[in-house]
Design a protein around this motif. Structure first.
Motif, PDB file in Angstrom:
ATOM      1  N   ALA A 177       8.458  -5.901  -2.123  1.00  0.00           N
ATOM      2  CA  ALA A 177       8.662  -6.198  -3.546  1.00  0.00           C
ATOM      3  C   ALA A 177       8.456  -4.978  -4.432  1.00  0.00           C
ATOM      4  O   ALA A 177       8.180  -5.113  -5.618  1.00  0.00           O
ATOM      5  CB  ALA A 177       7.761  -7.339  -3.993  1.00  0.00           C
ATOM      6  N   LYS A 178       8.566  -3.790  -3.850  1.00  0.00           N
ATOM      7  CA  LYS A 178       8.357  -2.550  -4.594  1.00  0.00           C
ATOM      8  C   LYS A 178       7.056  -2.587  -5.399  1.00  0.00           C
ATOM      9  O   LYS A 178       6.955  -2.046  -6.485  1.00  0.00           O
ATOM     10  CB  LYS A 178       9.542  -2.284  -5.525  1.00  0.00           C
ATOM     11  CG  LYS A 178      10.844  -2.079  -4.801  1.00  0.00           C
ATOM     12  CD  LYS A 178      11.955  -1.811  -5.768  1.00  0.00           C
ATOM     13  CE  LYS A 178      13.283  -1.726  -5.028  1.00  0.00           C
ATOM     14  NZ  LYS A 178      14.404  -1.588  -5.950  1.00  0.00           N
ATOM     15  N   LEU A 179       6.071  -3.263  -4.843  1.00  0.00           N
ATOM     16  CA  LEU A 179       4.774  -3.405  -5.509  1.00  0.00           C
ATOM     17  C   LEU A 179       3.738  -2.583  -4.758  1.00  0.00           C
ATOM     18  O   LEU A 179       3.459  -2.825  -3.574  1.00  0.00           O
ATOM     19  CB  LEU A 179       4.353  -4.875  -5.533  1.00  0.00           C
ATOM     20  CG  LEU A 179       2.966  -5.183  -6.090  1.00  0.00           C
ATOM     21  CD1 LEU A 179       2.838  -4.713  -7.533  1.00  0.00           C
ATOM     22  CD2 LEU A 179       2.689  -6.677  -6.003  1.00  0.00           C
ATOM     23  N   ARG A 180       3.180  -1.602  -5.434  1.00  0.00           N
ATOM     24  CA  ARG A 180       2.160  -0.739  -4.843  1.00  0.00           C
ATOM     25  C   ARG A 180       0.835  -1.003  -5.545  1.00  0.00           C
ATOM     26  O   ARG A 180       0.716  -0.813  -6.751  1.00  0.00           O
ATOM     27  CB  ARG A 180       2.570   0.723  -4.999  1.00  0.00           C
ATOM     28  CG  ARG A 180       1.664   1.650  -4.271  1.00  0.00           C
ATOM     29  CD  ARG A 180       2.212   3.051  -4.204  1.00  0.00           C
ATOM     30  NE  ARG A 180       1.288   3.884  -3.434  1.00  0.00           N
ATOM     31  CZ  ARG A 180       1.491   5.143  -3.164  1.00  0.00           C
ATOM     32  NH1 ARG A 180       2.590   5.741  -3.583  1.00  0.00           N
ATOM     33  NH2 ARG A 180       0.598   5.821  -2.481  1.00  0.00           N
ATOM     34  N   LEU A 181      -0.174  -1.439  -4.782  1.00  0.00           N
ATOM     35  CA  LEU A 181      -1.460  -1.807  -5.359  1.00  0.00           C
ATOM     36  C   LEU A 181      -2.578  -0.810  -5.068  1.00  0.00           C
ATOM     37  O   LEU A 181      -3.699  -1.018  -5.510  1.00  0.00           O
ATOM     38  CB  LEU A 181      -1.879  -3.195  -4.850  1.00  0.00           C
ATOM     39  CG  LEU A 181      -0.964  -4.344  -5.254  1.00  0.00           C
ATOM     40  CD1 LEU A 181      -1.410  -5.633  -4.590  1.00  0.00           C
ATOM     41  CD2 LEU A 181      -0.916  -4.500  -6.752  1.00  0.00           C
ATOM     42  N   ASP A 182      -2.280   0.262  -4.361  1.00  0.00           N
ATOM     43  CA  ASP A 182      -3.336   1.218  -4.031  1.00  0.00           C
ATOM     44  C   ASP A 182      -3.586   2.226  -5.148  1.00  0.00           C
ATOM     45  O   ASP A 182      -4.567   2.959  -5.121  1.00  0.00           O
ATOM     46  CB  ASP A 182      -3.040   1.941  -2.721  1.00  0.00           C
ATOM     47  CG  ASP A 182      -1.749   2.736  -2.779  1.00  0.00           C
ATOM     48  OD1 ASP A 182      -0.778   2.239  -3.376  1.00  0.00           O
ATOM     49  OD2 ASP A 182      -1.720   3.835  -2.218  1.00  0.00           O
ATOM     50  N   LEU A 183      -2.735   2.265  -6.144  1.00  0.00           N
ATOM     51  CA  LEU A 183      -2.928   3.149  -7.293  1.00  0.00           C
ATOM     52  C   LEU A 183      -3.116   2.306  -8.550  1.00  0.00           C
ATOM     53  O   LEU A 183      -2.312   1.411  -8.822  1.00  0.00           O
ATOM     54  CB  LEU A 183      -1.707   4.060  -7.482  1.00  0.00           C
ATOM     55  CG  LEU A 183      -1.363   4.970  -6.309  1.00  0.00           C
ATOM     56  CD1 LEU A 183      -0.046   5.686  -6.569  1.00  0.00           C
ATOM     57  CD2 LEU A 183      -2.488   5.970  -6.086  1.00  0.00           C
ATOM     58  N   PRO A 184      -4.152   2.584  -9.337  1.00  0.00           N
ATOM     59  CA  PRO A 184      -4.406   1.764 -10.528  1.00  0.00           C
ATOM     60  C   PRO A 184      -3.223   1.758 -11.495  1.00  0.00           C
ATOM     61  O   PRO A 184      -2.871   0.715 -12.040  1.00  0.00           O
ATOM     62  CB  PRO A 184      -5.628   2.402 -11.185  1.00  0.00           C
ATOM     63  CG  PRO A 184      -6.175   3.381 -10.233  1.00  0.00           C
ATOM     64  CD  PRO A 184      -5.167   3.622  -9.175  1.00  0.00           C
ATOM     65  N   GLU A 185      -2.589   2.918 -11.699  1.00  0.00           N
ATOM     66  CA  GLU A 185      -1.479   2.961 -12.656  1.00  0.00           C
ATOM     67  C   GLU A 185      -0.301   2.095 -12.208  1.00  0.00           C
ATOM     68  O   GLU A 185       0.425   1.549 -13.030  1.00  0.00           O
ATOM     69  CB  GLU A 185      -1.036   4.402 -12.949  1.00  0.00           C
ATOM     70  CG  GLU A 185      -0.767   5.279 -11.760  1.00  0.00           C
ATOM     71  CD  GLU A 185      -2.003   5.931 -11.141  1.00  0.00           C
ATOM     72  OE1 GLU A 185      -1.821   6.581 -10.114  1.00  0.00           O
ATOM     73  OE2 GLU A 185      -3.121   5.789 -11.636  1.00  0.00           O
ATOM     74  N   SER A 186      -0.119   1.930 -10.933  1.00  0.00           N
ATOM     75  CA  SER A 186       0.938   1.055 -10.421  1.00  0.00           C
ATOM     76  C   SER A 186       0.498  -0.412 -10.443  1.00  0.00           C
ATOM     77  O   SER A 186       1.266  -1.289 -10.824  1.00  0.00           O
ATOM     78  CB  SER A 186       1.299   1.472  -8.991  1.00  0.00           C
ATOM     79  OG  SER A 186       2.240   0.591  -8.452  1.00  0.00           O
ATOM     80  N   ALA A 187      -0.726  -0.669 -10.047  1.00  0.00           N
ATOM     81  CA  ALA A 187      -1.226  -2.046 -10.000  1.00  0.00           C
ATOM     82  C   ALA A 187      -1.305  -2.670 -11.387  1.00  0.00           C
ATOM     83  O   ALA A 187      -1.028  -3.853 -11.567  1.00  0.00           O
ATOM     84  CB  ALA A 187      -2.606  -2.080  -9.341  1.00  0.00           C
ATOM     85  N   GLY A 196       0.807  -1.213   0.000  1.00  0.00           N
ATOM     86  CA  GLY A 196       0.000   0.000   0.000  1.00  0.00           C
ATOM     87  C   GLY A 196       0.838   1.258   0.000  1.00  0.00           C
ATOM     88  O   GLY A 196       1.991   1.256  -0.435  1.00  0.00           O
ATOM     89  N   PRO A 197       0.284   2.335   0.507  1.00  0.00           N
ATOM     90  CA  PRO A 197       0.949   3.640   0.440  1.00  0.00           C
ATOM     91  C   PRO A 197       2.164   3.810   1.354  1.00  0.00           C
ATOM     92  O   PRO A 197       2.996   4.680   1.103  1.00  0.00           O
ATOM     93  CB  PRO A 197      -0.159   4.620   0.827  1.00  0.00           C
ATOM     94  CG  PRO A 197      -1.166   3.822   1.566  1.00  0.00           C
ATOM     95  CD  PRO A 197      -1.070   2.424   1.042  1.00  0.00           C
ATOM     96  N   ASP A 198       2.273   2.979   2.393  1.00  0.00           N
ATOM     97  CA  ASP A 198       3.395   3.124   3.326  1.00  0.00           C
ATOM     98  C   ASP A 198       4.666   2.550   2.695  1.00  0.00           C
ATOM     99  O   ASP A 198       4.842   1.345   2.581  1.00  0.00           O
ATOM    100  CB  ASP A 198       3.078   2.403   4.637  1.00  0.00           C
ATOM    101  CG  ASP A 198       4.157   2.616   5.689  1.00  0.00           C
ATOM    102  OD1 ASP A 198       5.123   3.347   5.412  1.00  0.00           O
ATOM    103  OD2 ASP A 198       4.011   2.047   6.781  1.00  0.00           O
ATOM    104  N   GLU A 199       5.556   3.446   2.291  1.00  0.00           N
ATOM    105  CA  GLU A 199       6.774   3.033   1.578  1.00  0.00           C
ATOM    106  C   GLU A 199       7.678   2.137   2.432  1.00  0.00           C
ATOM    107  O   GLU A 199       8.315   1.227   1.915  1.00  0.00           O
ATOM    108  CB  GLU A 199       7.540   4.272   1.110  1.00  0.00           C
ATOM    109  CG  GLU A 199       8.648   3.957   0.147  1.00  0.00           C
ATOM    110  CD  GLU A 199       9.291   5.212  -0.421  1.00  0.00           C
ATOM    111  OE1 GLU A 199      10.359   5.081  -1.021  1.00  0.00           O
ATOM    112  OE2 GLU A 199       8.725   6.304  -0.258  1.00  0.00           O
ATOM    113  N   LYS A 200       7.703   2.375   3.733  1.00  0.00           N
ATOM    114  CA  LYS A 200       8.566   1.570   4.607  1.00  0.00           C
ATOM    115  C   LYS A 200       8.048   0.143   4.773  1.00  0.00           C
ATOM    116  O   LYS A 200       8.821  -0.789   4.927  1.00  0.00           O
ATOM    117  CB  LYS A 200       8.690   2.239   5.970  1.00  0.00           C
ATOM    118  CG  LYS A 200       9.455   3.535   5.914  1.00  0.00           C
ATOM    119  CD  LYS A 200       9.542   4.190   7.264  1.00  0.00           C
ATOM    120  CE  LYS A 200      10.269   5.520   7.162  1.00  0.00           C
ATOM    121  NZ  LYS A 200      10.305   6.240   8.419  1.00  0.00           N
TER     122      LYS A 200
END
Length: 105
Positions: free
Chosen positions: A74-84, A66-70
């Motif tokens: 796996a450097k995988l962010r699923l809370d933003l559609p463009e990233s997911a 999610g949004p918490d970078e720490k």
């Protein structure tokens, strides 16, 4: 008691119930399509990320992706559609892949 009042009273009562019934049927027919649209806001059966996908991901995946970078793994962010939906580089293969493929079932 109705028999004491005569057939005119019975006929008026019948017509009143008939009017109420017709009014209720008309009201139902007028409001039914709105209820169906409210239940399915996307009539073409296309998934809406924020309405249908994000709540599932928030419940099951955002803790680690999610949004918490720490806390992100796996450097995988699923809370933003463009990233997911983005094509990710995979170190083990020559081609990239998507974590979530739009339109896939």
């Amino acid at each position: 008691m109705l028999a004491d009042r005569g057939p005119k009273h019975s006929s008026r009562l019948h017509h009143a119930w008939l009017r109420v019934s017709l009014l209720l049927v008309a009201l139902f027919l007028a409001l039914a399509p709105r209820a169906v649209l409210a239940a399915n806001p996307n009539p073409q059966n296309k998934l809406d990320f924020n309405f249908q996908v994000r709540p599932i991901l928030a419940d099951r995946c955002f803790k680690c992706h999610g949004p918490d970078e720490k806390a992100r793994k796996a450097k995988l962010r699923l809370d933003l559609p463009e990233s997911a939906y983005s094509i990710r580089d995979n170190q083990q293969t020559d081609t990239g892949h998507r974590s979530i493929a739009p339109g896939a079932e």
